[in-house]
Scaffold this motif. Sequence first.
Motif, PDB file in Angstrom:
ATOM      1  N   MET A  28      59.890  52.350  39.838  1.00 18.53           N
ATOM      2  CA  MET A  28      58.566  53.408  39.938  1.00 18.53           C
ATOM      3  C   MET A  28      59.204  54.544  40.360  1.00 18.53           C
ATOM      4  SD  MET A  28      55.919  53.370  37.288  1.00 18.53           S
ATOM      5  CE  MET A  28      56.085  52.157  36.917  1.00 18.53           C
ATOM      6  N   SER A  29      58.702  55.613  39.971  1.00 21.17           N
ATOM      7  CA  SER A  29      59.313  56.516  40.867  1.00 21.17           C
ATOM      8  C   SER A  29      58.055  56.679  41.727  1.00 21.17           C
ATOM      9  CB  SER A  29      59.699  57.933  40.485  1.00 21.17           C
ATOM     10  OG  SER A  29      58.875  58.763  38.780  1.00 21.17           O
ATOM     11  N   ASP A  30      58.647  58.148  43.031  1.00 25.45           N
ATOM     12  CA  ASP A  30      57.400  57.886  43.880  1.00 25.45           C
ATOM     13  C   ASP A  30      56.200  59.184  43.481  1.00 25.45           C
ATOM     14  OD1 ASP A  30      58.616  60.165  44.325  1.00 25.45           O
ATOM     15  OD2 ASP A  30      59.794  60.015  46.615  1.00 25.45           O
ATOM     16  N   ASN A  31      56.852  59.584  42.558  1.00 29.25           N
ATOM     17  CA  ASN A  31      55.154  60.439  42.278  1.00 29.25           C
ATOM     18  C   ASN A  31      53.827  59.894  40.803  1.00 29.25           C
ATOM     19  OD1 ASN A  31      56.972  60.552  40.095  1.00 29.25           O
ATOM     20  ND2 ASN A  31      56.194  62.318  39.170  1.00 29.25           N
ATOM     21  N   VAL A  32      54.180  58.459  40.641  1.00 31.03           N
ATOM     22  CA  VAL A  32      53.410  57.183  40.673  1.00 31.03           C
ATOM     23  C   VAL A  32      52.785  56.513  41.056  1.00 31.03           C
ATOM     24  CG1 VAL A  32      53.231  55.613  38.606  1.00 31.03           C
ATOM     25  CG2 VAL A  32      55.069  57.724  39.002  1.00 31.03           C
ATOM     26  N   PHE A  33      51.150  56.665  41.528  1.00 29.61           N
ATOM     27  CA  PHE A  33      50.133  56.349  42.280  1.00 29.61           C
ATOM     28  C   PHE A  33      49.861  54.630  41.903  1.00 29.61           C
ATOM     29  CE2 PHE A  33      51.826  60.246  44.403  1.00 29.61           C
ATOM     30  CZ  PHE A  33      51.937  59.833  45.061  1.00 29.61           C
ATOM     31  N   ILE A  34      49.365  53.716  41.819  1.00 32.07           N
ATOM     32  CA  ILE A  34      48.880  52.481  40.934  1.00 32.07           C
ATOM     33  C   ILE A  34      47.798  52.468  42.071  1.00 32.07           C
ATOM     34  CG2 ILE A  34      48.664  50.627  40.061  1.00 32.07           C
ATOM     35  CD1 ILE A  34      51.261  51.205  39.521  1.00 32.07           C
ATOM     36  N   MET A  35      46.684  52.243  41.286  1.00 35.60           N
ATOM     37  CA  MET A  35      45.162  52.161  41.614  1.00 35.60           C
ATOM     38  C   MET A  35      45.341  50.781  41.896  1.00 35.60           C
ATOM     39  SD  MET A  35      43.858  56.495  42.776  1.00 35.60           S
ATOM     40  CE  MET A  35      45.665  56.187  43.000  1.00 35.60           C
ATOM     41  N   ASP A  36      45.235  50.582  43.069  1.00 38.22           N
ATOM     42  CA  ASP A  36      44.241  49.280  43.268  1.00 38.22           C
ATOM     43  C   ASP A  36      43.630  48.938  43.792  1.00 38.22           C
ATOM     44  OD1 ASP A  36      45.728  49.140  45.595  1.00 38.22           O
ATOM     45  OD2 ASP A  36      46.845  47.784  46.062  1.00 38.22           O
ATOM     46  N   HIS A  37      42.361  49.244  43.115  1.00 40.20           N
ATOM     47  CA  HIS A  37      41.507  48.990  44.160  1.00 40.20           C
ATOM     48  C   HIS A  37      40.920  48.046  43.550  1.00 40.20           C
ATOM     49  CE1 HIS A  37      36.670  49.298  45.574  1.00 40.20           C
ATOM     50  NE2 HIS A  37      37.736  49.607  47.211  1.00 40.20           N
ATOM     51  N   PRO A  38      39.961  46.561  44.411  1.00 45.31           N
ATOM     52  CA  PRO A  38      39.653  45.442  43.513  1.00 45.31           C
ATOM     53  C   PRO A  38      38.634  46.084  41.647  1.00 45.31           C
ATOM     54  CG  PRO A  38      38.991  44.643  45.548  1.00 45.31           C
ATOM     55  CD  PRO A  38      40.068  46.381  45.559  1.00 45.31           C
ATOM     56  N   LEU A  39      37.919  46.572  42.723  1.00 48.03           N
ATOM     57  CA  LEU A  39      36.067  47.319  41.756  1.00 48.03           C
ATOM     58  C   LEU A  39      37.333  47.946  40.757  1.00 48.03           C
ATOM     59  CD1 LEU A  39      34.147  49.209  44.248  1.00 48.03           C
ATOM     60  CD2 LEU A  39      33.770  46.767  43.034  1.00 48.03           C
ATOM     61  N   ILE A  40      37.961  48.969  40.730  1.00 44.80           N
ATOM     62  CA  ILE A  40      38.997  49.484  39.628  1.00 44.80           C
ATOM     63  C   ILE A  40      39.306  48.901  38.995  1.00 44.80           C
ATOM     64  CG2 ILE A  40      40.606  50.924  39.391  1.00 44.80           C
ATOM     65  CD1 ILE A  40      40.524  52.932  41.691  1.00 44.80           C
ATOM     66  N   GLN A  41      40.392  47.833  39.352  1.00 42.72           N
ATOM     67  CA  GLN A  41      41.067  46.915  38.601  1.00 42.72           C
ATOM     68  C   GLN A  41      39.561  45.336  38.008  1.00 42.72           C
ATOM     69  OE1 GLN A  41      44.557  46.266  38.103  1.00 42.72           O
ATOM     70  NE2 GLN A  41      44.139  48.275  39.096  1.00 42.72           N
ATOM     71  N   HIS A  42      38.603  45.447  38.519  1.00 45.75           N
ATOM     72  CA  HIS A  42      37.831  44.310  37.642  1.00 45.75           C
ATOM     73  C   HIS A  42      37.501  45.099  36.555  1.00 45.75           C
ATOM     74  CE1 HIS A  42      34.753  41.657  37.357  1.00 45.75           C
ATOM     75  NE2 HIS A  42      34.175  42.484  37.282  1.00 45.75           N
ATOM     76  N   LYS A  43      37.025  46.606  36.635  1.00 41.49           N
ATOM     77  CA  LYS A  43      36.455  47.605  35.414  1.00 41.49           C
ATOM     78  C   LYS A  43      37.212  48.122  34.499  1.00 41.49           C
ATOM     79  CE  LYS A  43      32.731  49.164  39.169  1.00 41.49           C
ATOM     80  NZ  LYS A  43      31.575  48.890  38.309  1.00 41.49           N
ATOM     81  N   VAL A  44      38.756  48.122  35.113  1.00 39.23           N
ATOM     82  CA  VAL A  44      40.080  48.418  33.619  1.00 39.23           C
ATOM     83  C   VAL A  44      39.951  46.751  32.499  1.00 39.23           C
ATOM     84  CG1 VAL A  44      42.003  48.324  33.427  1.00 39.23           C
ATOM     85  CG2 VAL A  44      41.227  49.659  34.751  1.00 39.23           C
ATOM     86  N   SER A  45      39.606  45.951  33.717  1.00 39.33           N
ATOM     87  CA  SER A  45      39.903  44.293  33.078  1.00 39.33           C
ATOM     88  C   SER A  45      38.782  44.478  31.843  1.00 39.33           C
ATOM     89  CB  SER A  45      39.549  43.021  33.529  1.00 39.33           C
ATOM     90  OG  SER A  45      40.304  42.649  34.709  1.00 39.33           O
ATOM     91  N   LEU A  46      37.315  44.677  31.717  1.00 39.17           N
ATOM     92  CA  LEU A  46      36.704  45.058  31.487  1.00 39.17           C
ATOM     93  C   LEU A  46      36.500  46.010  30.204  1.00 39.17           C
ATOM     94  CD1 LEU A  46      33.097  44.407  33.757  1.00 39.17           C
ATOM     95  CD2 LEU A  46      34.830  42.868  32.384  1.00 39.17           C
TER      96      LEU A  46
END
Length: 210
Positions: A1-19
């Motif tokens: 993945m190139s260095d202009n890409v940021f994946i937000m791995d905060h647990p609250l974000i990941q949990h809500k994305v699962s929902l």
Amino acid sequence: MSDNVFIMDHPLIQHKVSLIRDVNTGVKEFRELVEEIAMLMGYEVTRNLPLKEVEIETPIAIAKTKVISGKKLAIVPILRAGLGMVDGMLKLIPAAKVGHIGLYRDPETLQPVEYYCKLPTDVEERDLIILDPMLATGGSASAAIEFIKQRGAANIKFMCLIAARAGVERLSKDHPDVEIYCAAVDEKLNDHAYIVPGLGDAGDRLFGTK
Ligand code: PRP
Ligand code: URA
């Protein structure tokens, strides 16, 4: 993945994305979650805003403290699904101006078709954050950013919830100057260019149109 890409791995974000991925999540909850995720991601996207020192009089003494400086912000949702992310961002940056760009993906050709564009008149003086929950082939985001650059904007970030690897690659190639913020990168697209596993059609799930 190139260095202009940021994946937000905060647990609250990941949990809500699962929902929001869950097919059993209904329209009301989906809409609320998209707004909440946008706000949490907005917190990260604005992390590097420049600050300047100011003096403020507290009830006790003068405090040397910091406020945001630099260029003003505008957010630009790609219609329609990007609208679902606007209120979350405005909770964080209430003074931001809001532009709109209307694009839909032709279901046959998969090419983006522009039908609306209204940006702040001072767009070239602002830092822009483009909002769209889905980055699939990357065609819509790439075209939106092209239209916006033609109108004079230079400093642009793109924020989505779920990206496909192909979309990230396309957008990075077409607009290497644009930072991409997302909550997840999925591996593939299906025959209709939907993200797999994705979350389905973001516009339909937000607005209950299917
Ligand atoms: C969806 C989504 C993006 C686009 C992504 O919009 O919100 O704008 O598809 O696909 P792409 O990366 O392959 O271009 P859609 O065209 O379904 O329009 P809508 O928001 O009006 O439903
Ligand atoms: N648009 C969507 O809403 N979902 C996808 O998976 C791809 C494009």
